[in-house]
Each structure stands twice: as structure tokens, then as C-alpha cells.
Design an enzyme around this catalytic site. Structure first.
Site, PDB file in Angstrom:
ATOM      1  N   ALA B  77     -10.582 -12.233   5.239  1.00 14.32           N
ATOM      2  CA  ALA B  77     -11.068 -10.880   5.513  1.00 14.32           C
ATOM      3  C   ALA B  77     -10.043 -10.227   6.428  1.00 14.32           C
ATOM      4  O   ALA B  77     -10.236 -10.112   7.639  1.00 14.32           O
ATOM      5  CB  ALA B  77     -12.440 -10.934   6.178  1.00 14.32           C
ATOM      6  N   GLU B  78      -8.924  -9.825   5.837  1.00 13.43           N
ATOM      7  CA  GLU B  78      -7.792  -9.384   6.661  1.00 13.43           C
ATOM      8  C   GLU B  78      -8.122  -8.173   7.515  1.00 13.43           C
ATOM      9  O   GLU B  78      -7.665  -8.073   8.644  1.00 13.43           O
ATOM     10  CB  GLU B  78      -6.565  -9.087   5.781  1.00 13.43           C
ATOM     11  N   PHE B 101       0.672 -13.272   3.803  1.00  7.64           N
ATOM     12  CA  PHE B 101       1.799 -12.654   3.101  1.00  7.64           C
ATOM     13  C   PHE B 101       1.749 -11.174   3.454  1.00  7.64           C
ATOM     14  O   PHE B 101       0.663 -10.589   3.466  1.00  7.64           O
ATOM     15  CB  PHE B 101       1.672 -12.823   1.590  1.00  7.64           C
ATOM     16  N   ASP B 103       2.279  -8.752   1.812  1.00  9.24           N
ATOM     17  CA  ASP B 103       1.706  -7.996   0.688  1.00  9.24           C
ATOM     18  C   ASP B 103       0.212  -7.721   0.870  1.00  9.24           C
ATOM     19  O   ASP B 103      -0.330  -6.792   0.285  1.00  9.24           O
ATOM     20  CB  ASP B 103       1.911  -8.793  -0.611  1.00  9.24           C
ATOM     21  N   PHE B 104      -0.465  -8.562   1.656  1.00 16.51           N
ATOM     22  CA  PHE B 104      -1.921  -8.410   1.828  1.00 16.51           C
ATOM     23  C   PHE B 104      -2.272  -7.280   2.802  1.00 16.51           C
ATOM     24  O   PHE B 104      -3.441  -7.061   3.103  1.00 16.51           O
ATOM     25  CB  PHE B 104      -2.559  -9.716   2.328  1.00 16.51           C
ATOM     26  N   ILE B 105      -1.272  -6.584   3.283  1.00 14.70           N
ATOM     27  CA  ILE B 105      -1.516  -5.551   4.290  1.00 14.70           C
ATOM     28  C   ILE B 105      -2.406  -4.420   3.764  1.00 14.70           C
ATOM     29  O   ILE B 105      -3.049  -3.716   4.536  1.00 14.70           O
ATOM     30  CB  ILE B 105      -0.179  -4.982   4.822  1.00 14.70           C
ATOM     31  N   HIS B 147       3.299 -11.372  -3.782  1.00 12.41           N
ATOM     32  CA  HIS B 147       3.524 -12.330  -2.680  1.00 12.41           C
ATOM     33  C   HIS B 147       4.984 -12.377  -2.259  1.00 12.41           C
ATOM     34  O   HIS B 147       5.420 -13.347  -1.647  1.00 12.41           O
ATOM     35  CB  HIS B 147       3.098 -13.750  -3.098  1.00 12.41           C
TER      36      HIS B 147
END
Lengths: 315, 347
Positions: B77-78, B101, B103-105, B147
Site C-alpha cells: 500500500a505505497e 521500484f 515505477d510504483f510511484i 520495473h
């Protein structure tokens, strides 16, 4: 309710109402840049919760945050100056209405992002827990924010870590102009608490005492290490989403439309002998004066120095 | 006695360990940073020897040493845990939060963009946000489009965020310790394809100044400014061109926001030629920013056009040959360098 609590609540309710009426007036005169979201009508929630808190407890707030800030003890002159974009504002005039904050008072900020506070409050509660302090964090949010994904992430995280946080939903029936009954698949916000294994209670958000009592139980639970509680306060905003909103989405049969939490509390407090009529009258006139003084203070406060544009980006 | 050599990833682990040892307020929070914290068969006297310590294993061992209270596994749960990290930083802790990663921003940007980066400014200087966001960027390991991106420049465009990109183990440890010491939000972006790279790393606690570039190799004819792994591409190019009698200066930017204008301008004023290598996509990135500032502030010193060598304007491809074609390498830089130094080469 103890007399001193009732006096404090009645004072803060009045300060909030007069504050918002003045903000509305001077916004109409063009003295406030940007836009403002008024808290009038929801006073029972901020004061009922905050009457249970100490300075060292934390709160996160919303775009409709003036009421929370006043009840949390933020300097009212500093708030008015901030909203007018003046140098003596709490944020030096760089935050404005949607970012009124005073970390020393445990007020972690009004927030321009709907749903921005769930995780912040969980984080403040994580600090409390990790540092071993005997405090709580309260996250105020609206019914609109309850449909953001951040609601799910914040409540789930707080629950699995047993964080001392209380999620207080101010369900004023509308997220901007969209009715809650349309926007939410569940009938209430409170019932979603069961998905996060925490108590979810729904209280009359126009009744200070109901909010006050629910908060007391939630704090007890949080401080006992049992984790978060979700409290949904059924309320109503007297004005629009923002000042200038024509509010055509409102209707005659909106629940709570004809109620005023301040009048209700005054009646109840006098009836129960918590406050005398004379005390109530004098609180009202003192609050009115406090806010008039705040406007006068803010009006003469200078604009921020241009050099402050570059300050406080980094520590 | 020869200096101790350890890997880039071990240098980062060591720095987090040292920071947690030094200051109880430093916590680690993210997905699997402990790794299996609630799994019964992993819990043996709270040692957690087999807890895996993150997908890259960078925090392995830390939960056993500092406990679950300070090495906190979160749900995937970023947004939730980044937001909590910002709230915790504003109220007395010094979190290191891991974005597995970069990329998950997409799921986690608001706590950085609108909360952590702006609180101090909006609140009139009253807030401090001592938060270090560790994340991972870069292509080269076959991880494909979601990724492998290089997004540090995106973070770097946000006022209130500092962005650090180490190129070697020594800097990784020193910059990480400096980041954790700072009362600001720092994004610490690591290229996963150089995790195994070994280098000399002193055992003691030390910091490397954030905001300061380093001149990795001195030269007089051409400046190559590079970021992270691309520093090694620059050094390879420099070595090749030295044989032709062309002297290259390599500047390792180390901090991409705010980047060290002084060191870069000084170098370009000396050499008169500039190439910037950045693995990011070619527009609105750190390389274009460096190029624009140099064009503005050192135009009169330039003997040729400023060149940037970046990834193409495409997502990162999966197939090995395509991925290789995507990443800037020495051949691509040499090709560009030809235009600048053709008149300097010895026959």
C-alpha cells in the site's frame, strides 16, 4: 459534562462561527486571495472531538479546516492573517486557508488534497507509539474523502499496526456537489470499519455531547493499545463547498438542514445547568470581539517580504 | 593495508544499520523491509535470520537487530505507508521508507508531491520532514516497462525534494548517511543493475555532501557529466578517447536535485565541450536541465553544441537485444563525441 468543558466548547463553537462569518464577509469584499471552504454548521464535530484532546495530541485536517484549527488552539489572529496572505500569518502567508497549521499545537495542517490525511495521521500515531508517548492522533475527513483509495490504505495500515489514531468522518452529505448517498456504495461510512476490524460508530454530528462521548471511548481504546476507531458524524454545512457556490444541489429535505449545533448546545447546556444564560451571552459577545480583533490584526499586518518567497523550501 | 571492498548494496545496508544504531528515531518502513515479520517459523528468539529483508535483500538482518517496532513491514500500500512515513517524519521520527521500484510511484506520489515536499514551506518554516525515500531505478535486468524506468528527474522537479543518485559503493554509504542526517525529504535512487559492483568502503561512519558533484576524472578537452551507472559509461568512453589523445573530464553529478552548477560550469569553462549522459527518457530530464543551464551560463565558453545521450522516447522494452539498444552505452556516447572532438584526435 463538566462546567469548564461546556464553557470551553461553547466558546470554541462561537469563535468558529464568528470566524467563518467574518471570513465570508471579507472574502466578499475581495480581501482574501484564492478560495475558502467554510466550516459553519459543523462546529459540534471539531469542538466535541477537541474537548477530549491535549496540545500534545495530533490532528490532521481538511480543506474545510478553520474549525479544526481554532478548536485545536491555533492562534486566531495568526489564522486570520494567514487566510488573508499576510506576513503575521501562521505560515507567514505562504499557506493560506487550505494549509493553516501549527505543529507546536499538534495541528498538522488543513489539507488541499481530499483524502490526504489518513496516512499522515497514521504516521503521527506511529511516532506516538514508537516514541512511547501517551497521546492520540485524530484524522478529520469528509464523506467525499471516504471514497478515495487512501481511506482504505490508511485505515487498514493503522489497524494492523494497532496505531492510536481516530478517524473522524464529517459526513456533511455532499462531496463538493455530489450527494454521499450517490457516491458511496455503502449506506454509511461507519459500517466500513468492520472491514478493518475496528469499531465504527455513527453519531449525531450536530450534537456535541454525542461526538464528545464517542471520542472519549475511542481515545480510551487507542491509549490501551487496541488500535483505531472510526467515528462518522452526521452533519451539514451551512454554506457551499466553497464561497460562491450556488448550492443548487441542496434540497429542502436534506437531513440536518434546519438544525444549528450551536443553538442546540446552548439550549442543552443551559437546561442541564452546565452554563448559565448569562455565561452563554457573555461567551458569545467575547467570541464576536475576539474575531473582530483578529480581522483588525490581519488587516494591518503587512504583506510578506518578497524575500520570503525563497525561504523554507528546505530545513 | 588495502581498503576493504564491499558491494554497492552492502554499502547501503551498512549505512542503514549504522544510522539505526546511532539514532533510535530512525525507522525502516515499507513492503517486506523485514520480510516475513509475522511468519511463525521465521521468528526464533526475535532473530529473524531467514527474514528476507526486501526483494533485493538490502535490509536483511535489520529486523533481528532492531525489532519489528523499527523495521516495519507494511501491506502493499505505497500511498498508505509513504503517507505514514511523512506523518511520522513531521512528528519526531526519521523514517527510511522504501519504494521497491521507482515505477510504483504512481500509487504513492501524493505524500511526496503535495505533503512532505511542501509542509515546511506552507507552514512558515515550522515543519521538518527528515524522510529518506529509498528507491530503485534503471534498465538492464530484463524487468520490462513497469520495473525499469529511470524517474529520479521527475522527483527532482519537485521543489522541497532533494534527489541523490550514487554511482559507487563509497558514495552510496556516505550519501545515505548524509540523507538520513538531513531534516529534509530526500529521494535516494539506486540503480539495481550495479548492486553487485564492489568498491572500497571505509568501515567507519562518514558522510558525502549532498548537492556536491565529484570530478571522477580530470581532463581538459571535453566534459562528460553523468549520473549513477552512466558514470561508468563515461569512464569507459574517456579511456577509449585518451588513446586517441583526447583528454576527458568526467563529472559524477551524485545529487540530481539540486545539482551542483558550480562544479559543472567550472568544468565546462575549462574544456569548452559538454556531453551529458542520463538513462532517463530524453525530454524534461536532468540532462536537458543541465544542458539548458550550461547554455545559459557558459555559452561564451562553448566550442560546440551541448550533447545529451539518453534513453529513447519509448517505454523500456523486455527483449534483451531491445533493452540493450535502449540503454545509453559507450558506443552511443562515442558517436556523439565524434562531432565534438574530430579536430582534436591525433592521427
Amino acid at each position: 459534562m463538566e462546567k469548564k468543558t461546556a464553557l470551553w466548547i461553547y466558546q470554541k463553537m462561537n469563535e468558529i462561527r464568528f470566524f467563518e462569518e467574518q471570513v465570508r464577509r471579507i472574502f466578499g469584499k475581495g480581501l482574501i486571495p484564492g478560495f475558502v471552504h467554510l466550516y459553519a454548521g459543523e462546529e459540534a464535530v471539531a469542538t466535541g472531538v477537541m474537548a477530549q484532546l491535549e496540545d500534545s495530541d495530533y490532528i490532521t485536517s481538511t480543506h474545510r479546516g478553520h474549525g479544526h484549527a481554532i478548536a485545536k488552539g491555533c492562534d486566531i489572529n495568526g489564522m486570520m492573517a494567514e487566510i488573508m496572505g499576510k506576513k503575521d500569518g501562521l505560515g507567514g502567508g505562504k499557506g493560506g486557508s487550505m494549509h493553516v497549521a501549527d505543529i507546536d499545537k499538534g495541528m498538522l495542517g488543513a489539507n488541499g488534497i481530499v483524502g490526504g490525511g489518513f496516512g499522515l495521521a497514521a504516521g503521527a500515531a506511529l511516532s506516538i507509539k514508537t516514541l512511547g508517548n501517551d497521546n492520540v492522533a485524530v484524522c478529520f475527513f469528509g464523506d467525499g474523502a471516504s471514497n478515495e483509495g487512501t481511506f482504505h490504505e490508511g485505515l487498514n495500515l493503522a489497524s494492523i499496526l494497532d496505531l492510536p489514531v481516530i478517524f473522524v468522518c464529517e459526513n456533511n452529505q455532499f462531496g463538493e456537489g455530489t450527494p454521499f448517498r450517490y457516491a458511496s456504495a455503502s449506506e454509511t461510512v461507519a459500517e466500513r470499519a468492520s472491514a478493518y476490524n475496528m469499531p465504527g460508530v455513527r453519531v449525531d454530528g450536530m450534537d456535541v455531547e454525542a461526538v464528545y462521548k464517542a471520542t472519549e471511548e475511542a481515545i480510551e481504546r487507542a491509549k490501551a493499545g487496541k488500535g483505531p476507531t472510526l467515528i462518522e458524524c452526521d452533519t451539514y454545512r451551512q454554506y457551499g463547498h466553497f464561497e460562491g457556490d450556488e448550492q443548487k444541489y441542496k434540497s429542502e429535505d436534506d437531513p440536518n438542514r434546519d438544525r444549528d449545533p450551536i443553538i442546540e448546545f446552548r439550549g442543552k447546556a443551559v437546561e442541564n445547568g452546565w452554563i448559565t444564560k448569562e455565561e452563554a451571552d457573555s461567551i458569545e459577545s467575547a467570541a464576536e470581539k475576539t474575531i473582530e480583533d483578529a480581522v483588525a490584526f490581519a488587516e494591518v499586518s503587512p504583506l510578506p517580504d518578497e524575500s520570503s518567497l525563497y525561504k523554507d523550501v528546505f530545513a | 593495508m588495502a581498503e576493504r571492498k564491499i558491494s554497492f548494496m552492502n554499502a547501503i545496508t551498512e549505512s542503514m544499520d549504522m544510522a539505526m544504531e546511532k539514532d533510535d528515531r530512525v525507522i525502516l518502513i515499507g513492503t517486506d523491509v523485514a520480510g516475513g515479520a509475522e511468519v511463525d517459523h521465521l521468528i526464533q528468539d526475535d532473530v529473524y535470520e531467514d527474514a528476507f529483508g526486501g526483494v533485493f535483500g538490502l535490509s536483511k538482518g535489520l529486523v533481528g537487530k532492531y525489532g519489528r517496532e523499527r523495521v516495519i513491514d507494511t501491506p502493499i500500500a505505497e500511498h498508505g505507508y509513504f503517507s505514514a512515513a511523512v506523518g511520522a517524519a513531521a512528528t519526531g521520527l526519521r523514517p527510511i521508507s522504501e519504494l521497491m521500484f521507482n515505477d510504483f510511484i504512481g500509487f504513492a506520489l501524493d505524500p511526496i508531491l503535495n505533503q512532505g515536499a511542501k509542509m515546511r514551506y506552507m507552514f512558515g518554516g515550522k515543519a521538518k520532514i527528515p524522510l529518506t525515500v529509498r528507491t530503485v531505478h534503471g534498465a538492464g535486468v530484463g524487468a520490462a516497462a513497469q520495473h525499469s524506468q529511470t524517474l529520479y528527474g521527475m522527483f527532482g522537479s519537485i521543489p522541497g525534494v532533494k534527489v541523490v543518485v550514487p554511482s559507487n559503493p563509497y558514495d552510496a554509504k556516505g550519501l545515505m548517511l548524509a540523507a538520513i542526517e538531513e531534516d529534509n525529504l530526500i529521494v535516494f535512487s539506486e540503480d539495481k543493475s550495479i548492486y553487485g559492483m564492489k568498491g572500497e568502503v571505509p568501515e567507519e561512519y562518514y558522510t558525502v555532501e549532498i548537492g556536491k558533484a565529484s570530478v571522477t576524472k580530470e581532463g581538459k578537452d571535453l566534459t562528460i557529466v553523468a549520473i549513477g551507472k552512466m558514470v561508468h559509461v563515461a569512464l569507459e568512453v574517456a579511456e577509449g578517447l585518451e588513446k586517441d589523445g583526447v583528454s576527458i573530464e568526467v563529472v559524477d553529478l551524485r545529487t540530481v536535485a539540486p545539482w551542483d552548477e558550480e562544479t559543472v560550469l567550472e568544468s565546462v569553462k575549462k574544456t569548452g565541450r559538454l556531453i551529458v549522459i542520463d538513462e532517463a527518457n530524453p525530454h524534461n530530464n536532468t540532462a536537458t536541465d543541465v544542458a539548458s543551464v550550461v547554455a545559459d551560463k557558459a555559452f561564451d565558453y562553448l566550442d560546440g553544441p551541448i550533447k545529451t545521450v539518453c534513453a529513447p522516447d519509448t517505454p523500456v522494452p523486455f527483449a534483451a537485444n531491445l533493452e540493450k539498444a535502449y540503454i545509453p552505452d559507450a558506443n552511443k556516447v562515442l558517436k556523439v563525441a565524434e562531432e565534438l572532438i574530430f579536430d582534436l584526435k591525433k592521427e
